[in-house]
Design an enzyme around this catalytic site. Structure first.
Site, PDB file in Angstrom:
ATOM      1  N   VAL A  12      38.022  44.648  36.917  1.00  0.00           N
ATOM      2  CA  VAL A  12      37.782  46.100  36.228  1.00  0.00           C
ATOM      3  C   VAL A  12      37.953  47.320  35.793  1.00  0.00           C
ATOM      4  CG1 VAL A  12      36.293  46.018  38.719  1.00  0.00           C
ATOM      5  CG2 VAL A  12      34.734  46.703  36.203  1.00  0.00           C
ATOM      6  N   MET A  13      38.097  47.682  37.251  1.00  0.00           N
ATOM      7  CA  MET A  13      38.945  49.976  37.312  1.00  0.00           C
ATOM      8  C   MET A  13      40.268  48.885  36.277  1.00  0.00           C
ATOM      9  SD  MET A  13      37.645  51.325  39.193  1.00  0.00           S
ATOM     10  CE  MET A  13      39.040  52.418  39.866  1.00  0.00           C
ATOM     11  N   ASN A  33      47.643  41.412  32.841  1.00  0.00           N
ATOM     12  CA  ASN A  33      47.536  40.970  33.549  1.00  0.00           C
ATOM     13  C   ASN A  33      48.199  39.960  34.295  1.00  0.00           C
ATOM     14  OD1 ASN A  33      45.262  41.146  35.561  1.00  0.00           O
ATOM     15  ND2 ASN A  33      44.882  39.049  34.691  1.00  0.00           N
ATOM     16  N   ARG A  34      48.715  39.471  35.115  1.00  0.00           N
ATOM     17  CA  ARG A  34      49.518  38.248  36.356  1.00  0.00           C
ATOM     18  C   ARG A  34      48.472  37.229  34.493  1.00  0.00           C
ATOM     19  NH1 ARG A  34      47.902  36.827  42.094  1.00  0.00           N
ATOM     20  NH2 ARG A  34      46.040  36.577  41.356  1.00  0.00           N
ATOM     21  N   VAL A  74      45.804  46.973  40.746  1.00  0.00           N
ATOM     22  CA  VAL A  74      45.727  45.914  41.207  1.00  0.00           C
ATOM     23  C   VAL A  74      44.936  45.475  42.812  1.00  0.00           C
ATOM     24  CG1 VAL A  74      47.298  44.284  39.695  1.00  0.00           C
ATOM     25  CG2 VAL A  74      48.156  45.174  42.249  1.00  0.00           C
ATOM     26  N   SER A 128      38.609  58.193  41.876  1.00  0.00           N
ATOM     27  CA  SER A 128      37.469  58.446  42.296  1.00  0.00           C
ATOM     28  C   SER A 128      37.119  57.591  41.415  1.00  0.00           C
ATOM     29  CB  SER A 128      36.786  59.439  43.530  1.00  0.00           C
ATOM     30  OG  SER A 128      35.958  59.350  43.595  1.00  0.00           O
ATOM     31  N   GLY A 129      35.671  57.229  41.295  1.00  0.00           N
ATOM     32  CA  GLY A 129      34.845  57.618  40.538  1.00  0.00           C
ATOM     33  C   GLY A 129      33.989  56.044  40.370  1.00  0.00           C
ATOM     34  N   LYS A 183      42.353  61.151  48.629  1.00  0.00           N
ATOM     35  CA  LYS A 183      41.774  60.038  48.332  1.00  0.00           C
ATOM     36  C   LYS A 183      40.809  60.290  49.895  1.00  0.00           C
ATOM     37  CE  LYS A 183      39.423  57.099  45.324  1.00  0.00           C
ATOM     38  NZ  LYS A 183      39.010  56.171  46.866  1.00  0.00           N
ATOM     39  N   HIS A 186      38.985  61.498  51.137  1.00  0.00           N
ATOM     40  CA  HIS A 186      37.495  62.159  50.201  1.00  0.00           C
ATOM     41  C   HIS A 186      36.570  60.980  50.439  1.00  0.00           C
ATOM     42  CE1 HIS A 186      35.608  60.273  46.250  1.00  0.00           C
ATOM     43  NE2 HIS A 186      35.240  61.732  46.066  1.00  0.00           N
ATOM     44  N   ASN A 187      37.331  59.340  50.184  1.00  0.00           N
ATOM     45  CA  ASN A 187      36.031  58.472  51.240  1.00  0.00           C
ATOM     46  C   ASN A 187      35.567  58.922  51.885  1.00  0.00           C
ATOM     47  OD1 ASN A 187      37.058  57.528  48.130  1.00  0.00           O
ATOM     48  ND2 ASN A 187      37.444  55.695  49.346  1.00  0.00           N
ATOM     49  N   GLU A 190      32.924  61.256  51.877  1.00  0.00           N
ATOM     50  CA  GLU A 190      31.577  60.519  51.066  1.00  0.00           C
ATOM     51  C   GLU A 190      30.570  59.480  52.229  1.00  0.00           C
ATOM     52  OE1 GLU A 190      33.074  58.163  48.357  1.00  0.00           O
ATOM     53  OE2 GLU A 190      32.129  56.603  48.654  1.00  0.00           O
ATOM     54  N   TYR A 191      31.445  58.812  53.276  1.00  0.00           N
ATOM     55  CA  TYR A 191      30.898  58.739  54.355  1.00  0.00           C
ATOM     56  C   TYR A 191      30.044  59.168  55.050  1.00  0.00           C
ATOM     57  CZ  TYR A 191      33.689  53.667  54.305  1.00  0.00           C
ATOM     58  OH  TYR A 191      34.561  52.702  54.598  1.00  0.00           O
TER      59      TYR A 191
HETATM   60  P1  NBP Z   1      40.628  44.190  42.446  1.00  0.00           P
HETATM   61  O1  NBP Z   1      41.418  44.963  43.679  1.00  0.00           O
HETATM   62  O2  NBP Z   1      39.551  42.719  42.831  1.00  0.00           O
HETATM   63  O3  NBP Z   1      41.975  43.214  42.185  1.00  0.00           O
HETATM   64  C1  NBP Z   1      42.005  42.003  41.322  1.00  0.00           C
HETATM   65  C2  NBP Z   1      43.027  42.515  40.051  1.00  0.00           C
HETATM   66  O4  NBP Z   1      44.464  41.909  41.245  1.00  0.00           O
HETATM   67  C3  NBP Z   1      44.157  41.752  39.032  1.00  0.00           C
HETATM   68  O5  NBP Z   1      43.629  42.161  37.799  1.00  0.00           O
HETATM   69  C4  NBP Z   1      44.744  40.264  39.790  1.00  0.00           C
HETATM   70  O6  NBP Z   1      45.089  39.160  38.649  1.00  0.00           O
HETATM   71  C5  NBP Z   1      44.941  41.124  40.155  1.00  0.00           C
HETATM   72  N1  NBP Z   1      46.360  40.772  41.766  1.00  0.00           N
HETATM   73  C6  NBP Z   1      45.611  40.047  42.905  1.00  0.00           C
HETATM   74 BR1  NBP Z   1      44.248  40.197  42.867  1.00  0.00          BR
HETATM   75  N2  NBP Z   1      46.801  39.732  43.111  1.00  0.00           N
HETATM   76  C7  NBP Z   1      47.703  39.579  42.674  1.00  0.00           C
HETATM   77  C8  NBP Z   1      49.587  39.385  42.640  1.00  0.00           C
HETATM   78  N3  NBP Z   1      50.295  39.178  43.217  1.00  0.00           N
HETATM   79  N4  NBP Z   1      50.084  39.936  41.205  1.00  0.00           N
HETATM   80  C9  NBP Z   1      49.674  40.705  40.104  1.00  0.00           C
HETATM   81  N5  NBP Z   1      48.545  40.447  39.604  1.00  0.00           N
HETATM   82  C10 NBP Z   1      47.259  40.618  41.509  1.00  0.00           C
HETATM   83  O7  NBP Z   1      40.936  45.072  41.051  1.00  0.00           O
HETATM   84  P2  NBP Z   1      39.115  46.298  40.941  1.00  0.00           P
HETATM   85  O8  NBP Z   1      38.065  46.309  41.492  1.00  0.00           O
HETATM   86  O9  NBP Z   1      39.472  46.418  39.769  1.00  0.00           O
HETATM   87  O10 NBP Z   1      40.403  47.489  41.472  1.00  0.00           O
HETATM   88  C11 NBP Z   1      41.739  47.671  41.951  1.00  0.00           C
HETATM   89  C12 NBP Z   1      42.233  48.435  42.207  1.00  0.00           C
HETATM   90  O11 NBP Z   1      41.015  49.650  42.773  1.00  0.00           O
HETATM   91  C13 NBP Z   1      41.958  48.194  44.013  1.00  0.00           C
HETATM   92  O12 NBP Z   1      43.456  48.984  44.414  1.00  0.00           O
HETATM   93  C14 NBP Z   1      41.110  48.895  43.901  1.00  0.00           C
HETATM   94  O13 NBP Z   1      40.562  49.545  46.018  1.00  0.00           O
HETATM   95  C15 NBP Z   1      40.943  50.312  43.548  1.00  0.00           C
HETATM   96  N6  NBP Z   1      40.142  51.746  43.590  1.00  0.00           N
HETATM   97  C16 NBP Z   1      38.736  50.119  42.714  1.00  0.00           C
HETATM   98  C17 NBP Z   1      37.690  50.596  43.397  1.00  0.00           C
HETATM   99  C18 NBP Z   1      36.194  50.091  42.639  1.00  0.00           C
HETATM  100  O14 NBP Z   1      35.225  51.078  42.429  1.00  0.00           O
HETATM  101  N7  NBP Z   1      35.830  49.192  42.094  1.00  0.00           N
HETATM  102  C19 NBP Z   1      37.340  51.637  42.692  1.00  0.00           C
HETATM  103  C20 NBP Z   1      38.604  53.226  43.386  1.00  0.00           C
HETATM  104  C21 NBP Z   1      39.833  52.076  43.401  1.00  0.00           C
HETATM  105  P3  NBP Z   1      44.362  38.190  38.543  1.00  0.00           P
HETATM  106  O15 NBP Z   1      43.253  38.875  37.083  1.00  0.00           O
HETATM  107  O16 NBP Z   1      45.772  37.459  37.901  1.00  0.00           O
HETATM  108  O17 NBP Z   1      43.797  37.403  39.709  1.00  0.00           O
END
Ligand code: NBP
Length: 475
Positions: A12-13, A33-34, A74, A128-129, A183, A186-187, A190-191
């Site tokens: 999603v991000m 993407n993997r 990721v 963030s966001g 960051k 920031h979190n 936020e808590y």
């Molecule tokens: P996720 O944190 O759920 O990660 C999923 C992604 O990681 C997929 O693209 C997946 O590929 C890839 N991945 C994994 Br799991 N293991 C891998 C590997 N060994 N090699 C290559 N790719 C791999 O995704 P997200 O929620 O979009 O968040 C992405 C980052 O952003 C995270 O670090 C998260 O903490 C941060 N973040 C998230 C938010 C939020 O609101 N969600 C906000 C701010 C920051 P695949 O499709 O092949 O499994």
């Protein structure tokens, strides 16, 4: 044609960030993407983005203009390590790898040092966001070298949230892990902010018997005052929501066990390591832990304690709670900035606190009107030793403190937990105290461990012969 920027990780991000990048004039975005099917889906769903897709990391690297710039989105931890290794194998000196995930800043410091050996730049960038921010404009907190920011800065500025004055919410925070560190704080803030709002809601509900829908209107009204912020705004929305299944307020059917992904705990751990009394963030983090101790809570439910008594004057009480919330919030933010100051000193980062407050004005979860005041405070006094000592904040806390004390008294007397309200008040009283019982603690430490103490009237270290004639020796 080659792409000027790439995104690795299309959950999603990453997908949203890639779409945000693609929507900006002049950008062509490479995506990888993997699991290749996710890449295909994204490309098929968003033909307007003109993505340059790849099925292998080598292909991805070849699809980027040199020097290359790629943002990793990721899962934090092992996945990030794996992707960095893959990119380093394909990239060349001068290229830039950005980690936009929620990495622990010490991991970022380590990764930056390792990647730097190859001549490739590594930038840990706090984003963030949430999903919405990634798509429409996040608040961005990049670290890394100044040199890498020359290339990266314009790209990040093009996708960042815009504050009301049109300024993009991004600044070069400092080198290596500085961006992820800020960051993280920031979190943590936020808590604290969320917990304080939660306590305000609980006190009003139990003190006045108002319904969630009525309290929603109170928060909506507060959102036109100095408390105006995204979190107050969404609080009103959440409280207004009715559960379709039961017809009850949704807040009454949500299990009262707060989750956490760890960034609050990281902030508290950092604060402890740095010796910064960050009580608001710590209590907020512990409050989430307590809420999740469902087994203990079930057994403890019958423990004796007072029943919450209804307040005499509901309107006056609600105004007290508003003032208490504002005062506590100022303290929690002041403590958060203390962590930033101490972290910057520890790691040799030159962090502009006013700029940090500025880039939190839009895009991120703690966005608020109030942040302008923080920027102003640091602009007026760059060497401000604590935010709460800026005249604007000192006055705000002084103006609200009678109300704050009444609210904490009411909470204690009524058996309503208000850990963040009370701990920030205790901190404020500790900070402003003429003398603290720490003198006694020093005496105790000297008694049992000969840890020595300093005196108020002379330089040096002293020890009392507690087990002997109780005379004092200067050391
Ligand atoms: P996720 O944190 O759920 O990660 C999923 C992604 O990681 C997929 O693209 C997946 O590929 C890839 N991945 C994994 Br799991 N293991 C891998 C590997 N060994 N090699 C290559 N790719 C791999 O995704 P997200 O929620 O979009 O968040 C992405 C980052 O952003 C995270 O670090 C998260 O903490 C941060 N973040 C998230 C938010 C939020 O609101 N969600 C906000 C701010 C920051 P695949 O499709 O092949 O499994």
């Amino acid at each position: 044609a080659k792409a000027n920027i790439g995104v690795v990780g299309l959950a999603v991000m990453g997908s949203n960030l890639a779409r945000n990048l693609a929507s900006r004039e002049g950008n062509s975005v490479a995506v990888y993407n993997r699991t290749g099917s996710k890449t295909d889906e994204l490309v098929a769903e968003h033909p307007e983005a003109g993505f340059v897709p790849s099925k292998t990391v080598a292909e991805f690297a070849a699809s980027l203009e040199q020097p290359r710039t790629a943002i990793i989105m990721v899962q934090a931890g092992a996945a990030t390590n794996a992707v960095i290794d893959q990119l380093v194998a394909e990239f060349e000196p001068g290229d830039i790898i950005v980690d936009g995930g929620n990495a622990l800043f010490t991991d970022t410091i380590r990764r930056e040092a390792a990647v730097r050996e190859t001549g490739i730049h590594f930038v840990g960038c706090g984003i963030s966001g949430g999903e919405e921010g990634a798509l429409n404009g996040p608040s961005l907190m990049p670290g890394g070298t100044v040199e890498s920011y020359e290339t990266l800065g314009p790209i990040l500025r093009s996708i960042a949230a815009l504050a009301d004055d049109g300024e993009p919410c991004v600044t070069h925070i400092g080198t290596d892990g500085a961006g992820h560190f800020v960051k993280m704080v920031h979190n943590g803030i936020e808590y604290a902010d969320m917990q304080l709002i939660g306590e305000a809601y609980d006190l009003i509900r139990r003190g006045t018997g108002k319904t969630p829908a009525e309290i929603a209107e109170i928060f909506a009204a507060w959102n036109t005052t100095e408390l105006e912020s995204y979190l107050i705004e969404i609080t009103a929305e959440v409280l207004r929501q009715v559960d379709a299944e039961t017809g009850s307020p949704l807040v009454d059917v949500i299990l009262d066990a707060a989750g956490a992904k760890g960034t609050g705990a990281w902030t508290v751990q950092s604060a402890l390591n740095l010796g910064v009394p960050s009580t608001g963030i710590a209590e907020a983090t512990f409050a989430r832990s307590l809420s999740s101790q469902l087994g203990q809570r079930a057994q403890a439910k019958g423990l004796p304690g007072p029943e919450a008594a209804a307040v005499d004057d509901a309107d006056a009480f609600i105004e007290d709670v508003r003032l208490a919330l504002y005062a506590s919030k100022i303290i929690a933010y002041s403590q958060g900035f203390d962590i930033i100051v101490a972290g910057a000193e520890e790691h040799g980062w030159n962090i502009d606190k006013g700029e940090v407050a500025k880039i939190w004005r839009a895009g991120c979860i703690i966005r608020a009107r109030f942040l302008e005041r923080i920027t102003e405070a640091y602009a007026e006094q760059p060497d401000l030793v604590a935010l709460v000592l800026a005249p604007f904040f000192t006055d705000a806390v002084a103006g609200g403190q009678d109300a704050w004390r009444r609210v904490v008294q009411y909470a204690a007397g009524s058996g309503i937990p208000a850990p963040a309200f009370s701990s920030t008040l205790a901190y404020y009283d500790g900070l402003r105290a003429d003398r603290l019982p720490a003198a006694l603690v020093q005496g105790q430490r000297d008694f049992f461990g000969a840890h020595t103490y300093r005196r108020v009237d002379r330089e040096g270290s002293f020890h009392t012969e507690w087990s002997g004639d109780r005379s004092e020796t200067a050391l």
